[in-house]
Design an enzyme around this catalytic site. Structure first.
Site, PDB file in Angstrom:
ATOM      1  N   SER A  73       0.869  -1.179   0.000  1.00 53.60           N
ATOM      2  CA  SER A  73       0.000   0.000   0.000  1.00 53.60           C
ATOM      3  C   SER A  73       0.905   1.227   0.000  1.00 53.60           C
ATOM      4  O   SER A  73       1.652   1.461   0.955  1.00 53.60           O
ATOM      5  CB  SER A  73      -0.888  -0.033   1.251  1.00 53.60           C
ATOM      6  N   CYS A  84     -10.237  -3.391  26.191  1.00 54.49           N
ATOM      7  CA  CYS A  84     -11.661  -3.165  26.397  1.00 54.49           C
ATOM      8  C   CYS A  84     -11.950  -2.721  27.829  1.00 54.49           C
ATOM      9  O   CYS A  84     -11.503  -3.348  28.776  1.00 54.49           O
ATOM     10  CB  CYS A  84     -12.398  -4.451  26.091  1.00 54.49           C
TER      11      CYS A  84
HETATM   12  N1  PLP Z   1      -3.085  -4.220   6.640  1.00 54.12           N
HETATM   13  C1  PLP Z   1      -2.347  -3.613   7.567  1.00 54.12           C
HETATM   14  C2  PLP Z   1      -1.430  -4.418   8.418  1.00 54.12           C
HETATM   15  C3  PLP Z   1      -2.432  -2.233   7.744  1.00 54.12           C
HETATM   16  O1  PLP Z   1      -1.693  -1.621   8.687  1.00 54.12           O
HETATM   17  C4  PLP Z   1      -3.323  -1.495   6.921  1.00 54.12           C
HETATM   18  C5  PLP Z   1      -3.480  -0.039   7.119  1.00 54.12           C
HETATM   19  O2  PLP Z   1      -3.313   0.475   8.191  1.00 54.12           O
HETATM   20  C6  PLP Z   1      -4.044  -2.178   5.949  1.00 54.12           C
HETATM   21  C7  PLP Z   1      -3.912  -3.541   5.837  1.00 54.12           C
HETATM   22  C8  PLP Z   1      -4.971  -1.456   5.039  1.00 54.12           C
HETATM   23  O3  PLP Z   1      -4.254  -0.737   4.072  1.00 54.12           O
HETATM   24  P1  PLP Z   1      -4.963   0.455   3.269  1.00 54.12           P
HETATM   25  O4  PLP Z   1      -4.994   1.631   4.175  1.00 54.12           O
HETATM   26  O5  PLP Z   1      -4.072   0.672   2.078  1.00 54.12           O
HETATM   27  O6  PLP Z   1      -6.298  -0.025   2.881  1.00 54.12           O
END
Ligand code: PLP
Length: 380
Positions: A198, A328
């Site tokens: 990403s 929580c």
């Molecule tokens: N997976 C992890 C481990 C993340 O930290 C994030 C975003 O914080 C995502 C997936 C989601 O990515 P995006 O913000 O590009 O949708």
């Protein structure tokens, strides 16, 4: 001082990345599916970006599918594998990002899979013997286990997990959103079927990501429509985003060793100073263990105090941006699912400091100073 320590949420755009993107906002506006010159010009830019990314992770260009974000890539890998390959069992962990966890739970809810959660200890270390046991009794499984946890920074041993999955013929997806651009991935060595990137997590633009999908694993597209991305992901491509993504990854790989040294240095300084100056400080998960945690993330656990309620607010008014997270405390406050899964004490306060190449030692010192004012260690 105005300090940004929330780089696991998103990172600032690198000016070099912006420079690479601007021509595709200003001049090169064609639709990459058009066969005329304007279209061909941007098509070439997309294919160059694909080649760059493939080269960096040692994949073939055809194995890279551009998506709108990491979440979409995670959804694509999980839903595509389960539905196309007819997999009936899924394995994940309670510590995954919601992009994976909620996707797997949705697949379970629809009756597509039976879902098993991998056991972990109080520090969030995964029980790989349990993985062996689950895979021995459930052939044809989709396994999704992240490389690094975005809240506590734990690094999972995806090489060993990949080997275990390969031995049991399972399909292995690893959410590498927090490590892409921060560690070198080599898909020829790592036995993963899917990896995710990403751009906004490594100084690229928001709204663009990619899925590495090992060749030979044909899975259906998540988004239907045109034939973009070789029928793997419909929709007109985010051209300047894709150009920026490739540029950002290129820079990240180019400068990785220096940035890793710099950021690990900041993290070590944070840990040392917090231990010296903040009473009762602890670190969540394996966050303080340099060999088993992401160097960009430090998850700090502060002692029970009425100050915890206002912790983020107090940092914010002192111009320090961080993420919080709590275990929580009541039904109304669901808190962090990761800290809850670790059974963290709800009376303690949590801050995640996440750092980038742009942070400095002065910023670390300033943040520690602000915390020390609140939780000062009383000299013995
Ligand atoms: N997976 C992890 C481990 C993340 O930290 C994030 C975003 O914080 C995502 C997936 C989601 O990515 P995006 O913000 O590009 O949708």
């Amino acid at each position: 001082m105005n300090v940004y320590f929330d780089n696991a949420a998103t990172t600032p755009l690198d000016p070099e990345v912006l420079d690479a993107m601007l021509p595709f906002m200003r001049e090169h506006f064609g639709n990459p599916s058009s066969i005329h010159g304007h279209g061909r010009q941007v098509r070439a830019a997309i294919e160059n970006a694909r080649k760059t990314i493939a080269h960096l992770i040692n994949a073939a260009p055809a194995e890279i599918v551009f998506t709108s974000c990491g979440t979409e890539a995670d959804n694509y890998a999980a839903s595509g594998s389960v539905k196309t390959l007819g997999l009936k069992h899924g394995i994940t962990s309670q510590l995954e990002h919601h992009a994976v966890l909620h996707t797997m739970q949705a697949l379970e809810k629809c009756g597509d899979i039976q879902l098993s959660y991998l056991r972990h200890d109080a520090q969030g270390r995964l029980d790989l013997e349990h993985l062996e046991e689950l895979l021995a009794t459930h052939p044809r499984t989709f396994v999704s286990l992240m490389h690094a946890n975005n809240e506590i920074g734990n690094l999972n041993d995806i090489v060993t997990i990949g080997d275990i999955c390969a031995r049991h013929n399972a399909v292995f997806h690893t959410d590498t959103v927090q490590t892409m651009g921060h560690y070198r991935h080599d898909v020829q060595k790592l036995k993963a079927n899917f990896l995710v990137g990403s751009a906004h997590k490594f100084h690229g633009p928001k709204g663009v990501g990619f899925l590495y999908r090992r060749s030979g694993l044909a899975v259906d597209s998540l988004i239907h429509g045109g034939s973009q991305e070789r029928n793997q992901r419909a929709g007109t491509e985010n051209v300047y985003g894709i150009v920026g993504l490739a540029k950002a990854l290129e820079i990240a790989y180019r400068d990785m060793a220096a940035h890793q040294r710099h950021i690990q240095g900041l993290k070590d300084r944070f840990i040392e100073k917090l231990r010296a100056e903040v009473d009762g400080v602890e670190f969540n998960g394996t966050s303080a263990d340099a060999d088993h945690s992401l160097y960009t993330v430090l998850s700090v656990s502060l002692p029970p105090s009425e100050l915890n309620e206002m912790l983020l607010f107090n940092l914010d008014i002192n111009h320090i941006s961080v993420s919080g997270g709590s275990a929580c405390t009541s039904g109304a406050n669901a808190g962090s699912h990761v800290l809850n899964a670790l059974n963290c004490d709800p009376a303690r306060g949590t801050i995640r400091f996440s750092m980038s190449k742009y942070n400095t030692e002065e910023e670390v010192d300033y943040a520690v100073e602000q915390l020390a004012k609140m939780y000062r260690k009383v000299p013995a």
